[in-house]
Enzyme design. Structure first.
Site, short mmCIF file in Angstrom:
data_model
loop_
_atom_site.label_atom_id
_atom_site.label_comp_id
_atom_site.label_asym_id
_atom_site.label_seq_id
_atom_site.Cartn_x
_atom_site.Cartn_y
_atom_site.Cartn_z
N ASP A 192 7.32 8.77 -2.36
CA ASP A 192 7.22 8.53 -3.80
C ASP A 192 6.66 9.77 -4.51
O ASP A 192 5.60 10.27 -4.15
CB ASP A 192 6.30 7.32 -4.00
CG ASP A 192 6.04 6.97 -5.46
OD1 ASP A 192 6.76 7.48 -6.33
OD2 ASP A 192 5.12 6.17 -5.70
N HIS A 364 1.10 4.23 -8.67
CA HIS A 364 1.63 5.32 -7.84
C HIS A 364 0.53 6.34 -7.55
O HIS A 364 -0.36 6.58 -8.37
CB HIS A 364 2.78 6.02 -8.56
CG HIS A 364 3.90 5.10 -8.93
ND1 HIS A 364 5.01 4.91 -8.13
CD2 HIS A 364 4.08 4.31 -10.02
CE1 HIS A 364 5.82 4.04 -8.72
NE2 HIS A 364 5.28 3.66 -9.87
#
Length: 543
Positions: A192, A364
């Protein structure tokens, strides 16, 4: 038969959304995630953007399964569209599959799809792929990353993650299990990249809880309305806990919010004290009420936006209300959110949003989280995924600083075909990976040409032109011009009369190609006179 591993991203690279990755070995294929992307403001009339499924459809006989990392729409929203065309088992955690089941039900295909529940303690076999989930902290419970053992080496796909030591819901990223699952090293890491431009660690969710606690205390005696993402279930749990602490009832408004709360409660991911939840129409004093709502992104039909416009059936915003926007603004939504905030303030509400309060932290990892993940996995090859182009490049730079050579880092675009025999890696010819637009019931039928027309219509309007012709295709009467979204006819009669005269002269000179003559003549004339380019719609009438 090829004995190479292929990794083919069909979405999620160079963009935020529609995450979808294909892995292939020999005559076997699996898919990781299948999401959608919500349209930006220049995609006029488009509801959703899908990945291009063509490569999967061309090879659907070798598809062994679809594995999901978590239940956000940018990872599962494309499944109903894909599963109408292919048949494959879908594997995910219980909450993720519960959310998928709801989407499949709405699409009328739930009965024809096999859903297989997995958790972060087991391994599943899909052809030559052995897939082992590991727990990750994210903004939705039951999120996982994946270790995928292949005949040429292990692949790690992080999914969406952060390394929060005190996450809401208590589930941390399990780096210990990740190490245990990769005793022979890792061939490649797909990680990610969303926050690759943010230094340090992602703030802990505990900061949001503390900030919300302060806001609850300050709102003593006043109604509280909180808008957040319906899928950020761990945040919802914290709000429920605070409502209980401050002796308030909680009412829900917004269909997706109600569905997700019911699902998470049934699966044990949400713990709600008895009698805490009440109907939005219940007779509860406003000082004792918290309303949980959808609409943190200013979506036109969301509950909070309807409140802001005074169109909500059950809730009327008024002076004294404390409204908390607990969700970061997604890029592209700034105008919608700003308009909604202005409407809420004009109704006298005390609105807390963005930098004014720690009402949201990212799900995130920031740069330091990424560094720790790279050091934990130590892959031979690295592919930054899930991010716009700048995020991928910054993630690649970070990987180089921590020991991965530039030749072993691949910054891919959607449709790229990455190939490895376990020793070397290279790229083959790309496969189709265009955006596929959903507009109502139309899927893939709206192309760039139509969108350009819609853009012009939104900016300069159109002029409808009636041209009567006789059997010899000669002009047989007066032409008529009707303008919409361009000029008011009654205020611009002189200009329209001059446009008619220009058009008649051109039609008499060129008596056959009427459509082209009408378009070219009027486009040039109106641009010369107004610097605008309305869409010209000729209508040739035989009389």
């Amino acid at each position: 038969m090829s004995k190479n591993l292929k990794i083919i991203p069909l979405g999620g690279l160079g963009e935020i959304g529609k995450n979808m990755t294909v892995m292939e070995y020999g005559r076997n294929m699996i898919i990781i995630d299948c999401g959608v992307m919500f349209p930006e403001s220049d995609l006029y009339g488009i509801d959703l953007v899908l990945p291009d499924f063509q490569y999967v459809l061309d090879n659907k006989e070798i598809l062994r399964g679809i594995v999901l990392t978590h239940g956000h729409m940018d990872h599962i929203g494309g499944l109903p569209y894909l599963l109408k065309q292919v048949n494959a088992p879908v594997c995910g955690t219980d909450l993720t599959l519960g959310m998928v089941a709801g989407k499949l039900e709405e699409a009328g295909i739930r009965e024809q799809v096999t859903l297989e529940t997995i958790d972060d303690t087991q391994t599943i076999h899909l052809g030559p792929f052995r897939v082992s989930p590991f727990a990750v902290a994210h903004s939705i419970p039951a999120s996982v990353g994946l270790v995928i053992d292949t005949p040429v080496g292990a692949v790690v796909h992080t999914g969406d993650y952060k390394l929060d030591e005190t996450p809401a819901g208590g589930r941390t990223t399990d780096l210990k299990r990740l190490k245990e699952l990769t005793p022979n090293g890792v061939l490649t890491l797909l990680a990610d990249s969303t926050n690759a431009d943010r230094p340090g660690r992602t703030p802990t969710e505990q900061l949001v809880t503390d900030a919300l606690d302060e806001l609850f205390a300050e709102a003593n005696g006043r109604r509280i309305i909180i808008a957040t993402f319906s899928s950020v279930l761990a945040r919802l749990q914290e709000i429920i806990n605070l409502a209980y602490k401050y002796n308030r009832k909680v009412a829900l408004t917004g269909r997706s919010l109600k569905q997700n709360v019911e699902l998470a409660r049934n699966l044990g991911y949400l713990k709600i004290p008895k009698k805490l939840l009440v109907d939005i129409r219940a007779n509860v004093p406003e000082s004792d009420l918290v309303i949980l709502s959808t609409g943190s992104q200013g979506e036109p039909r969301s509950a909070l936006n309807r409140m802001a416009k005074g169109e909500h059936r059950e809730v009327e915003v008024h002076s004294g209300d404390t409204i908390i926007i607990s969700g970061g603004t997604i890029p592209g939504n700034e105008e919608d959110v700003g308009r909604m905030l202005n409407n809420l303030f004009s109704r006298g509400a005390n609105v807390v949003y963005g930098p004014m309060a720690m009402g949201h932290v990212s799900g995130h990892g920031n740069q330091e989280d990424m560094r720790i993940m790279l050091e934990t996995v130590q892959p031979r090859f690295f592919i930054p995924v899930h991010g716009e182009t700048r995020h991928q490049h910054l993630h690649a730079q970070l990987a180089q600083k921590h020991g991965i050579t530039a030749n072993n880092i691949f910054i891919l675009e959607n449709g790229a075909v990455w190939v490895s025999d376990g020793e070397q890696a290279s790229l083959e010819d790309a496969v189709p990976a265009n955006d596929v637009y959903v507009d109502g019931s139309l899927i893939g039928e709206i192309g760039d040409l139509v969108l350009r027309d819609r853009e012009r219509l939104s900016q300069d309007g159109f002029v409808l032109v009636y041209v009567p012709i006789d059997k010899r295709r000669k002009l047989a009467g007066d032409v008529q011009l009707i303008s919409r979204g361009f000029l008011r006819m009654d205020a611009s009669q002189d200009l329209m009369d001059e446009a008619k005269r220009n058009l008649k002269r051109a039609l008499k000179r060129n008596g056959h190609s009427h459509d082209d003559t009408v378009r070219e003549t009027l486009e040039k004339f109106f641009y010369r006179q107004t610097q605008s380019r309305p869409v010209i719609l000729p209508h040739i009438v035989r009389i």
